[in-house]
Structures are given as C-alpha cells and as structure tokens.
Scaffold this motif. Structure first.
Motif, PDB file in Angstrom:
ATOM      1  N   UNK A  90       4.590   2.588  27.521  1.00  0.00           N
ATOM      2  CA  UNK A  90       6.041   2.689  27.688  1.00  0.00           C
ATOM      3  C   UNK A  90       6.468   4.148  27.823  1.00  0.00           C
ATOM      4  N   UNK A  91       5.597   5.079  27.431  1.00  0.00           N
ATOM      5  CA  UNK A  91       5.851   6.512  27.524  1.00  0.00           C
ATOM      6  C   UNK A  91       4.589   7.197  28.032  1.00  0.00           C
ATOM      7  N   UNK A  92       4.716   8.450  28.429  1.00  0.00           N
ATOM      8  CA  UNK A  92       3.546   9.242  28.826  1.00  0.00           C
ATOM      9  C   UNK A  92       2.713   9.609  27.607  1.00  0.00           C
ATOM     10  N   UNK A  93       1.410   9.645  27.799  1.00  0.00           N
ATOM     11  CA  UNK A  93       0.481  10.140  26.784  1.00  0.00           C
ATOM     12  C   UNK A  93      -0.453  11.108  27.513  1.00  0.00           C
ATOM     13  N   UNK A  94      -0.083  12.387  27.586  1.00  0.00           N
ATOM     14  CA  UNK A  94      -0.752  13.330  28.474  1.00  0.00           C
ATOM     15  C   UNK A  94      -2.184  13.705  28.104  1.00  0.00           C
ATOM     16  N   UNK A  95      -2.592  13.499  26.862  1.00  0.00           N
ATOM     17  CA  UNK A  95      -3.949  13.896  26.469  1.00  0.00           C
ATOM     18  C   UNK A  95      -4.878  12.688  26.392  1.00  0.00           C
ATOM     19  N   UNK A  96      -4.380  11.560  25.955  1.00  0.00           N
ATOM     20  CA  UNK A  96      -5.191  10.358  25.819  1.00  0.00           C
ATOM     21  C   UNK A  96      -4.833   9.613  24.554  1.00  0.00           C
ATOM     22  N   UNK A  97      -5.431   8.444  24.395  1.00  0.00           N
ATOM     23  CA  UNK A  97      -5.130   7.571  23.263  1.00  0.00           C
ATOM     24  C   UNK A  97      -6.403   7.320  22.474  1.00  0.00           C
ATOM     25  N   UNK A  98      -6.307   7.451  21.166  1.00  0.00           N
ATOM     26  CA  UNK A  98      -7.399   7.129  20.259  1.00  0.00           C
ATOM     27  C   UNK A  98      -7.227   5.673  19.851  1.00  0.00           C
ATOM     28  N   UNK A  99      -8.267   4.857  20.061  1.00  0.00           N
ATOM     29  CA  UNK A  99      -8.252   3.443  19.670  1.00  0.00           C
ATOM     30  C   UNK A  99      -9.316   3.240  18.609  1.00  0.00           C
ATOM     31  N   UNK A 100      -8.919   2.677  17.471  1.00  0.00           N
ATOM     32  CA  UNK A 100      -9.864   2.371  16.399  1.00  0.00           C
ATOM     33  C   UNK A 100      -9.811   0.883  16.096  1.00  0.00           C
ATOM     34  N   UNK A 101     -10.976   0.276  15.997  1.00  0.00           N
ATOM     35  CA  UNK A 101     -11.088  -1.121  15.591  1.00  0.00           C
ATOM     36  C   UNK A 101     -11.825  -1.198  14.267  1.00  0.00           C
ATOM     37  N   UNK A 102     -11.356  -2.068  13.387  1.00  0.00           N
ATOM     38  CA  UNK A 102     -12.057  -2.352  12.142  1.00  0.00           C
ATOM     39  C   UNK A 102     -13.010  -3.512  12.429  1.00  0.00           C
ATOM     40  N   UNK A 103     -14.291  -3.294  12.244  1.00  0.00           N
ATOM     41  CA  UNK A 103     -15.287  -4.327  12.497  1.00  0.00           C
ATOM     42  C   UNK A 103     -15.438  -5.197  11.267  1.00  0.00           C
ATOM     43  N   UNK A 104     -15.520  -6.509  11.476  1.00  0.00           N
ATOM     44  CA  UNK A 104     -15.545  -7.462  10.363  1.00  0.00           C
ATOM     45  C   UNK A 104     -16.698  -8.450  10.525  1.00  0.00           C
TER      46      UNK A 104
ATOM     47  N   UNK B 201     -17.420  -1.895   9.161  1.00  0.00           N
ATOM     48  CA  UNK B 201     -17.558  -0.664   9.937  1.00  0.00           C
ATOM     49  C   UNK B 201     -16.365  -0.460  10.835  1.00  0.00           C
ATOM     50  N   UNK B 202     -16.490   0.514  11.716  1.00  0.00           N
ATOM     51  CA  UNK B 202     -15.433   0.753  12.686  1.00  0.00           C
ATOM     52  C   UNK B 202     -16.047   1.122  14.020  1.00  0.00           C
ATOM     53  N   UNK B 203     -15.254   0.945  15.036  1.00  0.00           N
ATOM     54  CA  UNK B 203     -15.619   1.361  16.392  1.00  0.00           C
ATOM     55  C   UNK B 203     -14.404   2.077  16.961  1.00  0.00           C
ATOM     56  N   UNK B 204     -14.644   3.071  17.787  1.00  0.00           N
ATOM     57  CA  UNK B 204     -13.499   3.780  18.347  1.00  0.00           C
ATOM     58  C   UNK B 204     -13.782   4.233  19.770  1.00  0.00           C
ATOM     59  N   UNK B 205     -12.707   4.569  20.446  1.00  0.00           N
ATOM     60  CA  UNK B 205     -12.775   4.999  21.841  1.00  0.00           C
ATOM     61  C   UNK B 205     -11.609   5.939  22.100  1.00  0.00           C
ATOM     62  N   UNK B 206     -11.818   6.864  22.984  1.00  0.00           N
ATOM     63  CA  UNK B 206     -10.772   7.786  23.423  1.00  0.00           C
ATOM     64  C   UNK B 206     -10.525   7.508  24.908  1.00  0.00           C
TER      65      UNK B 206
ATOM     66  N   UNK C  61     -16.272 -10.006  14.458  1.00  0.00           N
ATOM     67  CA  UNK C  61     -14.828  -9.948  14.665  1.00  0.00           C
ATOM     68  C   UNK C  61     -14.361  -8.498  14.572  1.00  0.00           C
ATOM     69  N   UNK C  62     -13.142  -8.277  15.025  1.00  0.00           N
ATOM     70  CA  UNK C  62     -12.542  -6.953  14.886  1.00  0.00           C
ATOM     71  C   UNK C  62     -11.025  -7.118  14.731  1.00  0.00           C
ATOM     72  N   UNK C  63     -10.415  -6.113  14.159  1.00  0.00           N
ATOM     73  CA  UNK C  63      -8.959  -6.051  14.075  1.00  0.00           C
ATOM     74  C   UNK C  63      -8.534  -4.644  14.459  1.00  0.00           C
TER      75      UNK C  63
END
Length: 108
Positions: A50-64, A72-77, A99-101
C-alpha cells in the motif's frame, strides 16, 4: 479498491508499514516453491504494498511442529517494492517443521 476491502476480499492481513500479507494460493505456491531447497520445509507468502518500501521487506516465519510448538524460524529479505507491487516469496527453513505462522514483517 481500498486496503480494507482488499484485505477482506483476498485474505490479506495488515502487517504494518503499508504491507499486506497472506499465504499463497496453490497456484502461487507451485510457482514460488520451485525456488525451494529440496528436503527442507518451504512456505510461500504473498505481499502486496500500500506504500513504497525502498530498501526491502524482512519476512519472518515461526516454524511449528505438528503440535503447534515453535521449533525454529525462517526468514527472507525481499527487494525494494513500490506501492501497488505484489510479490510471491518462498521461504525455506532449516528446521524440520510442518506448519508456520507469521512473525515479524517489516519494511526497512
């Protein structure tokens, strides 16, 4: 269509900072998961901006595990994304999980 209407119509949740997030559909998932590492858990996430994100987005998932316990966790940029952009991202975890959340999702 405004952000609230899109959230309801397409299953997106507000993650903050102008980022909408949802789990990928089966079709989106097939495409995204072609980038996964074989034998490791992989989850596909859709972001819409909905808005600009000029550098990028950090995504974190909680692994279940099957009991819902966080193991654990998994992440992506992501790359930079602009208002109106939509992206489908495969996120691979190093911990065996069924599973993940959603965890932290942040525009940098």
């Amino acid at each position: 269509m405004g952000p609230d209407a899109k959230q309801n119509a397409e299953g997106f949740e507000h993650a903050g900072n102008g980022v909408l997030v949802r789990w990928a559909t089966q079709t989106e998932e097939r495409t995204a998961k072609s980038n996964c590492i074989s034998g490791l858990p992989c989850f596909a996430v859709v972001l819409e901006m909905n808005d600009d994100c000029p550098v990028g987005i950090y995504i974190e998932l909680k692994l279940r595990d099957n009991n819902g316990t966080i193991v654990g966790l998994a992440n992506e940029e992501t790359p930079a994304m602009r208002q109106g952009d939509k992206g489908v991202f495969a996120i691979t975890g190093a911990t065996k999980a069924s599973k993940a959340s959603f965890g932290e999702i942040t525009c940098h």
